[in-house]
Design a protein around this motif. Structure first.
Motif, PDB file in Angstrom:
ATOM      1  N   TYR A 299      -7.916  38.545 -48.712  1.00 16.54           N
ATOM      2  CA  TYR A 299      -8.478  39.383 -47.672  1.00 16.54           C
ATOM      3  C   TYR A 299      -9.009  38.532 -46.528  1.00 16.54           C
ATOM      4  CZ  TYR A 299      -8.242  43.045 -51.148  1.00 16.54           C
ATOM      5  OH  TYR A 299      -7.785  43.932 -52.070  1.00 16.54           O
TER       6      TYR A 299
ATOM      7  N   GLN B 148     -12.873  37.657 -41.601  1.00 16.94           N
ATOM      8  CA  GLN B 148     -13.422  38.327 -40.417  1.00 16.94           C
ATOM      9  C   GLN B 148     -13.140  39.795 -40.402  1.00 16.94           C
ATOM     10  OE1 GLN B 148     -10.717  36.804 -37.587  1.00 16.94           O
ATOM     11  NE2 GLN B 148     -12.165  37.347 -36.050  1.00 16.94           N
ATOM     12  N   LEU B 149     -11.893  40.163 -40.746  1.00 18.41           N
ATOM     13  CA  LEU B 149     -11.474  41.528 -40.532  1.00 18.41           C
ATOM     14  C   LEU B 149     -11.563  42.393 -41.781  1.00 18.41           C
ATOM     15  CD1 LEU B 149      -8.383  40.686 -38.369  1.00 18.41           C
ATOM     16  CD2 LEU B 149     -10.585  41.458 -37.599  1.00 18.41           C
ATOM     17  N   GLY B 150     -11.723  41.760 -42.920  1.00 14.84           N
ATOM     18  CA  GLY B 150     -11.933  42.518 -44.143  1.00 14.84           C
ATOM     19  C   GLY B 150     -10.688  43.042 -44.826  1.00 14.84           C
ATOM     20  N   SER B 151      -9.637  43.376 -44.074  1.00 12.13           N
ATOM     21  CA  SER B 151      -8.480  43.976 -44.761  1.00 12.13           C
ATOM     22  C   SER B 151      -7.518  42.913 -45.284  1.00 12.13           C
ATOM     23  CB  SER B 151      -7.762  44.941 -43.834  1.00 12.13           C
ATOM     24  OG  SER B 151      -7.895  44.555 -42.499  1.00 12.13           O
TER      25      SER B 151
ATOM     26  N   LEU C 227     -22.934  26.477 -36.515  1.00 10.90           N
ATOM     27  CA  LEU C 227     -23.650  27.392 -37.386  1.00 10.90           C
ATOM     28  C   LEU C 227     -23.907  26.754 -38.752  1.00 10.90           C
ATOM     29  CD1 LEU C 227     -24.672  30.276 -37.213  1.00 10.90           C
ATOM     30  CD2 LEU C 227     -22.568  31.023 -38.288  1.00 10.90           C
ATOM     31  N   SER C 228     -22.877  26.110 -39.310  1.00 10.49           N
ATOM     32  CA  SER C 228     -23.051  25.475 -40.618  1.00 10.49           C
ATOM     33  C   SER C 228     -24.124  24.428 -40.576  1.00 10.49           C
ATOM     34  CB  SER C 228     -21.759  24.808 -41.063  1.00 10.49           C
ATOM     35  OG  SER C 228     -20.733  25.710 -41.033  1.00 10.49           O
TER      36      SER C 228
ATOM     37  N   LYS D  92     -15.289  47.703 -47.488  1.00 11.17           N
ATOM     38  CA  LYS D  92     -14.898  46.884 -46.343  1.00 11.17           C
ATOM     39  C   LYS D  92     -13.401  46.635 -46.297  1.00 11.17           C
ATOM     40  CE  LYS D  92     -17.421  43.572 -43.672  1.00 11.17           C
ATOM     41  NZ  LYS D  92     -18.151  42.339 -43.582  1.00 11.17           N
TER      42      LYS D  92
ATOM     43  N   LEU E 140     -27.465  26.047 -40.575  1.00 11.94           N
ATOM     44  CA  LEU E 140     -27.803  26.714 -41.822  1.00 11.94           C
ATOM     45  C   LEU E 140     -28.199  25.722 -42.907  1.00 11.94           C
ATOM     46  CD1 LEU E 140     -25.101  29.478 -41.989  1.00 11.94           C
ATOM     47  CD2 LEU E 140     -27.532  29.806 -41.805  1.00 11.94           C
TER      48      LEU E 140
ATOM     49  N   PRO F 199     -15.195  20.433 -41.302  1.00 13.50           N
ATOM     50  CA  PRO F 199     -16.626  20.737 -41.461  1.00 13.50           C
ATOM     51  C   PRO F 199     -16.869  22.185 -41.090  1.00 13.50           C
ATOM     52  CG  PRO F 199     -16.271  19.535 -39.430  1.00 13.50           C
ATOM     53  CD  PRO F 199     -14.944  19.575 -40.132  1.00 13.50           C
ATOM     54  N   GLY F 200     -17.894  22.736 -41.607  1.00 15.81           N
ATOM     55  CA  GLY F 200     -18.157  24.115 -41.243  1.00 15.81           C
ATOM     56  C   GLY F 200     -17.764  25.049 -42.361  1.00 15.81           C
ATOM     57  N   ASN F 201     -18.516  26.071 -42.489  1.00 22.00           N
ATOM     58  CA  ASN F 201     -18.313  27.002 -43.580  1.00 22.00           C
ATOM     59  C   ASN F 201     -17.934  28.351 -42.981  1.00 22.00           C
ATOM     60  OD1 ASN F 201     -18.669  28.884 -45.545  1.00 22.00           O
ATOM     61  ND2 ASN F 201     -20.799  28.366 -45.970  1.00 22.00           N
ATOM     62  N   PRO F 202     -16.724  28.822 -43.258  1.00 19.69           N
ATOM     63  CA  PRO F 202     -16.267  30.043 -42.601  1.00 19.69           C
ATOM     64  C   PRO F 202     -17.074  31.253 -43.007  1.00 19.69           C
ATOM     65  CG  PRO F 202     -14.805  29.467 -44.371  1.00 19.69           C
ATOM     66  CD  PRO F 202     -15.758  28.338 -44.227  1.00 19.69           C
TER      67      PRO F 202
ATOM     68  N   ASN G 183     -18.472  27.740 -35.459  1.00 16.68           N
ATOM     69  CA  ASN G 183     -18.630  27.689 -36.909  1.00 16.68           C
ATOM     70  C   ASN G 183     -19.268  26.401 -37.394  1.00 16.68           C
ATOM     71  OD1 ASN G 183     -17.965  29.257 -39.306  1.00 16.68           O
ATOM     72  ND2 ASN G 183     -16.287  29.964 -38.028  1.00 16.68           N
TER      73      ASN G 183
ATOM     74  N   LEU H 184      -2.400  42.817 -42.390  1.00 15.42           N
ATOM     75  CA  LEU H 184      -2.621  42.399 -41.006  1.00 15.42           C
ATOM     76  C   LEU H 184      -1.381  41.736 -40.419  1.00 15.42           C
ATOM     77  CD1 LEU H 184      -6.194  40.970 -41.376  1.00 15.42           C
ATOM     78  CD2 LEU H 184      -5.553  42.951 -40.039  1.00 15.42           C
TER      79      LEU H 184
ATOM     80  N   ALA I 241     -20.185  31.334 -43.203  1.00 15.64           N
ATOM     81  CA  ALA I 241     -21.537  31.210 -42.645  1.00 15.64           C
ATOM     82  C   ALA I 241     -21.908  32.418 -41.810  1.00 15.64           C
ATOM     83  CB  ALA I 241     -21.636  29.947 -41.800  1.00 15.64           C
ATOM     84  N   SER I 242     -20.966  32.877 -41.003  1.00 12.88           N
ATOM     85  CA  SER I 242     -21.327  33.969 -40.101  1.00 12.88           C
ATOM     86  C   SER I 242     -21.228  35.337 -40.760  1.00 12.88           C
ATOM     87  CB  SER I 242     -20.452  33.923 -38.852  1.00 12.88           C
ATOM     88  OG  SER I 242     -19.180  33.460 -39.175  1.00 12.88           O
TER      89      SER I 242
ATOM     90  N   ILE J  90      -9.839  29.993 -34.736  1.00 14.01           N
ATOM     91  CA  ILE J  90     -11.178  29.820 -34.162  1.00 14.01           C
ATOM     92  C   ILE J  90     -12.276  30.183 -35.153  1.00 14.01           C
ATOM     93  CG2 ILE J  90     -12.753  30.712 -32.443  1.00 14.01           C
ATOM     94  CD1 ILE J  90     -11.049  29.655 -30.700  1.00 14.01           C
ATOM     95  N   SER J  91     -12.065  31.221 -35.941  1.00 15.03           N
ATOM     96  CA  SER J  91     -13.150  31.642 -36.825  1.00 15.03           C
ATOM     97  C   SER J  91     -12.983  31.130 -38.240  1.00 15.03           C
ATOM     98  CB  SER J  91     -13.276  33.163 -36.811  1.00 15.03           C
ATOM     99  OG  SER J  91     -12.017  33.747 -36.856  1.00 15.03           O
ATOM    100  N   ARG J  92     -12.102  30.145 -38.446  1.00 14.47           N
ATOM    101  CA  ARG J  92     -11.912  29.554 -39.777  1.00 14.47           C
ATOM    102  C   ARG J  92     -11.652  30.608 -40.821  1.00 14.47           C
ATOM    103  NH1 ARG J  92     -15.034  25.075 -39.617  1.00 14.47           N
ATOM    104  NH2 ARG J  92     -14.795  24.175 -37.526  1.00 14.47           N
TER     105      ARG J  92
END
Lengths: 323, 532
Positions: A79, A82-85, B431-432, B203, B435, A31-34, B428, A90, A36-37, A281-283
């Motif tokens: 990519y 979280q970190l974009g690259s 948050l979901s 980015k 939202l 569950p949870g959408n990475p 996460n 990485l 989202a943040s 942790i941050s999916r």
């Protein structure tokens, strides 16, 4: 031999594929959408939906997997959310550090385990053997992070001998010999913490395998031949007991790589362990998939290498027609 | 046998020699990473993401680097008023729709190029660009012509333009005085560097991202990913060259901080745990503690669309029943301020006449009774029309503080007859859930930094967006009044159980001139010096 290798390789490929499917499913079914943040909370819902559609979030799972697989096979793991690259960038940056630490830990582990293991084997049943056994269990029972804290207290705080974190002294810009020593000083504590588990298993292994060989049938004739104790132990038993340790090493690789997480966190050692913890942790799906696949690959190769080396090292298996 | 002993001896002596050699060589202070009198080391508890673009950064760790390498048009002073930085002065039209900035003329980028109005125009045009890889600064969407430009219908963005080499004009569709707080948060980046990269890739282009070129007091030197970022002084800084040559941001785990302080490896760090024994440990290591009111708060959002919580009396009761002072005293050891709206109590627009909701469980029970909740069957739990008052407190496991605060709230509510339970999930997932407008919850812990002039962003979590009076104004004064009214309405509607605004603390060892205040930690970094 060759056919054996080929068969093992094909099995490895199938297993790798299976792992990718399972991990992909597990990671995406949580569950949870990475994403989202990624966006501001007051982004209007239609904008939010548009962004997610572009990212492929609404595609059915099998389609998402196929898309991922297609790119992964060309080495493009996408990519990091979280970190974009790029994920490959990485991972490539950090993995060297973990491998380096793991290698050093392994070397120290073997260097200490062999003499201690032998000593225990020779003195089997006597007081010194019992003492060593107790010490081994003691080491295995102490959690890695606790031992790390003790080392930190003694060497960083009280004695002020060793730096408490990092790989190099920040901003000092050492080169050459000084740089090597700088790295060594930073590396000693994390390497010791990391090697504890390995040390114990190698130790016990050598002890039992050497112990077995000592009481094996071929030993008595060696003595009868007139060889003194030192020659028997060193030239015959030692070599035979120690060789298979290489295969054990290969099998330990995955646990060392994953066990490095805690050590790396405490000592701020910039390796793959910390990266994977944060990704989990941050999916961070793409990063997570990249790291997991890499670890799976390394594990499979390690197993394969272990099998191959074992057949080389032990002629009995090679010649018994397994090839 | 002797061979084994020999092998053993060799290993041990080799190890000893290595250690001895390693200790002997190197700088005189054997373990200190602060290389002498020309370096200050600041600890970061996590690795920066390496996104050193001042408009795209996402973490406080990247922010620390960015605010030393780049400059902003304006910054805030200790009275939360806006002061010039890259902008020398500014004027606003009567109707608030035009804001004109006059820029400093003596500023150079770290690579020697001059800073001009073109850089500023480029910054905000890029923010409005359809390819911009993020949300873009909020005020940009209020500028003239934003919609068409952002949707790709026009090639020009009339909302921001350069009147001459050092003058920039912003034209708004609707006035948005809060733009100033966004100018404070997002420094300016260089046109001549970033125009070389297609906006879509901003980015992901690691080369440019990780080699920031700014106009600030420190120049970027090196980023060792996972370890440190090292900066060196910019002798041509328009605010005065820094006194200390090297500024290093080192990644140090908070568990390791005490060791690092004792060892002399770090000079400044954030205080994350106000436990007196931890504070004493820092002091024993030779550091002093600098404390100031914080700008970030924690609150439990209440779902205002939840049938049980629809009645404002019920929500108010939940605030009255929470012993917030006791939470501050036990979890934060008193190092926090109570707040009664989602805003910093130090904010100039924070109304002085808000309902303080002082802890009063009897009043809470009374309010609930008025809303129809009483204990009809004597089981200790309030009920109404056959339904029991259950309340699930949800919080994320990310924050250690949340897991200490939640049980206290649970006890508070159980004491007035609410069947309160706890549910912890990872951030996460929480948050979901929040939202998703179709999902209902009772209470969920959230937290954020309360930025200057930004109000109402957090209403979303309570499903209360747009229910309060709109915050608008043609200038800062009218905007401020409207904001105060909004905060009064939110306070009255009790859309959240506002928990606290935690104090911010720093551990400082060996440094003079470190003078942080809310929203500005690094403003005086060019004046920091090392104690002798």
């Amino acid at each position: 031999m060759f056919r054996y290798l080929l068969k093992r390789l094909m099995i490895a490929v199938v297993v790798l594929f299976g792992i990718s499917v399972i991990v992909f499913a597990i990671v995406h079914l949580q569950p949870g959408n990475p994403y989202a943040s990624m966006l501001d909370p007051d982004t209007p819902p239609d904008v939010r939906e548009e962004v997610m559609r572009k990212l492929g979030y609404y595609d059915p799972l099998p389609l998402q997997y196929v898309k991922w697989l297609g790119r992964a096979l060309t080495g493009d793991f996408g990519y990091s959310i979280q970190l974009g690259s790029k994920v490959s960038f990485l991972i490539g940056q950090r993995i060297g550090n973990t491998v380096f630490l793991a290698l050093v830990a392994a070397v120290i582990a073997i260097a200490l385990a062999v003499p201690f293991g032998f000593y225990a084997a020779i003195r089997q049943g006597k007081v010194s053997d019992t003492v060593l056994t107790v010490v081994n269990f003691g080491i295995v029972s102490i959690p890695g992070f606790f031992f790390a804290m003790i080392l930190l207290k003694v060497f960083s705080i009280d004695l002020r001998l060793l730096p408490s974190s990092g790989i190099v002294t920040a901003g000092a810009g050492y080169v050459g010999g000084q740089a090597i020593l700088d790295i060594l000083r930073h590396m000693i504590m994390p390497a010791i913490v990391l090697m504890l588990g390995e040390f114990v298993s190698y130790n016990r292994y050598i002890r039992s395998s050497a112990g077995n060989l000592l009481s094996a049938g071929f030993v008595a004739p060696l003595f009868a031949k007139g060889l003194n104790r030192r020659k028997v132990i060193f030239s015959h038993i030692f070599k035979n007991a120690a060789k298979p340790i290489i295969t054990i090493l290969c099998l330990q690789i995955p646990s060392v790589l994953s066990g490095a997480v805690i050590t790396e966190t405490i000592f701020s050692w910039p390796g793959i362990g910390l990266l994977s913890y944060n990704a989990a942790i941050s999916r961070d799906y793409p990063l997570l998939m990249g790291i997991v696949m890499m670890l799976a690959l390394v594990t499979l190769l390690g197993n394969l290498l272990a099998d191959v080396l074992y057949t080389i090292v032990d002629p009995r298996i090679r010649l018994s027609g397994k090839a | 046998m002797r061979a084994v002993k020999k092998a053993f001896a060799t290993v041990i002596s080799a190890a000893l020699i290595c250690t001895a050699a390693a200790c002997g060589v190197g700088d005189p202070n054997a373990t200190g990473s602060t290389g002498g009198g020309d370096t200050i080391t600041y600890a970061l508890s996590q690795n920066p993401n390496g996104i050193f673009n001042p408009s795209l950064y996402g973490t406080d760790y990247d922010r620390a680097i960015i605010f030393n390498v780049y400059s902003r048009l304006v910054h805030v002073d200790k009275n939360q008023e806006f002061q010039p930085e890259l902008a020398e002065s500014w004027t606003q039209s009567e109707d608030g729709k035009t804001v004109t900035f006059k820029l400093r003329q003596d500023v150079k980028w770290h690579d020697g190029e001059p800073f001009t109005a073109d850089d500023v125009v480029y910054n905000y045009t890029a923010n409005a660009d359809p390819d911009y890889p993020s949300g873009g600064q909020k005020f940009v969407s209020y500028l003239k012509g934003y919609k068409d430009f952002h949707e790709g219908k026009t090639k020009d963005f009339p909302g921001v333009k350069a009147l001459d080499k050092y003058t920039v004009e912003f034209d708004f569709e609707t006035p948005y005085p809060a733009m100033f707080s966004q100018l404070v948060d997002y420094p300016i980046f260089a046109k001549h560097i970033w125009e070389k990269v297609p906006i879509k890739q901003w980015k992901t282009d690691v080369d440019v991202l990780r080699k920031p070129v700014g106009t600030g007091p420190y120049k970027f030197k090196e980023f060792a990913d996972g370890q440190y970022v090292s900066l060196e002084a910019n002798p041509d800084y328009f605010g005065g060259a820094p006194k200390i040559k090297n500024l290093i941001f080192k990644v140090i785990n908070s568990e390791n901080l005490q060791a690092a302080l004792t060892n002399g490896e770090v000079n400044i760090a954030d205080v994350s745990d106000w436990n007196p024994s931890q504070i004493q440990a820092y002091k024993d290591a030779g550091a002093e503690i600098v404390q100031l009111p914080g700008s970030g708060g924690s609150y439990m959002g209440l779902d205002t669309t939840n049938p049980r919580l629809k009645d404002v009396k019920v929500r108010q009761a939940l605030v009255y029943a929470a012993d917030r002072q006791s939470i501050i005293d036990s979890v934060l050891y008193g190092h926090a301020k109570a707040t009664n709206a989602i805003a910093n109590p130090e904010d100039p627009n924070y109304p002085k006449d808000l309902n303080e909701y002082k802890y009063d469980p009897e009043k809470a029970k009374e309010l609930l009774k008025e809303a129809g909740w009483t204990d009809t069957d004597g089981d200790g739990i309030l009920d109404k029309d056959g339904e029991k008052f259950t309340f699930k407190i949800e919080y994320s496991t990310n924050s250690k503080l949340n897991s200490l605060v939640a049980p206290i709230l649970q006890k508070n509510y159980q004491a007035i007859g609410i069947d309160a339970s706890l549910a912890s999930v990872d951030f996460n997932s929480l948050l979901s859930k929040l939202l998703d407008e179709n999902q209902q919850f009772d209470g969920a812990f959230m937290g954020s930094t309360y930025r200057l002039l930004q109000y109402g962003a957090n209403d979303f979590w309570s499903h209360w967006t747009g229910q309060g009076p709109a915050v608008t104004g043609t200038d800062l004064k009218s905007f401020g009044e409207s904001a105060s009214n909004y905060l009064r309405a939110q306070n009255e509607a009790a859309t959240n159980v506002w928990l606290y605004v935690a104090d911010k603390g720093f551990v400082v060892k060996g440094v003079d001139g470190f003078d942080p205040y809310p929203y500005e930690t690094f403003l005086t970094s060019n004046q920091w010096t090392l104690k002798k």
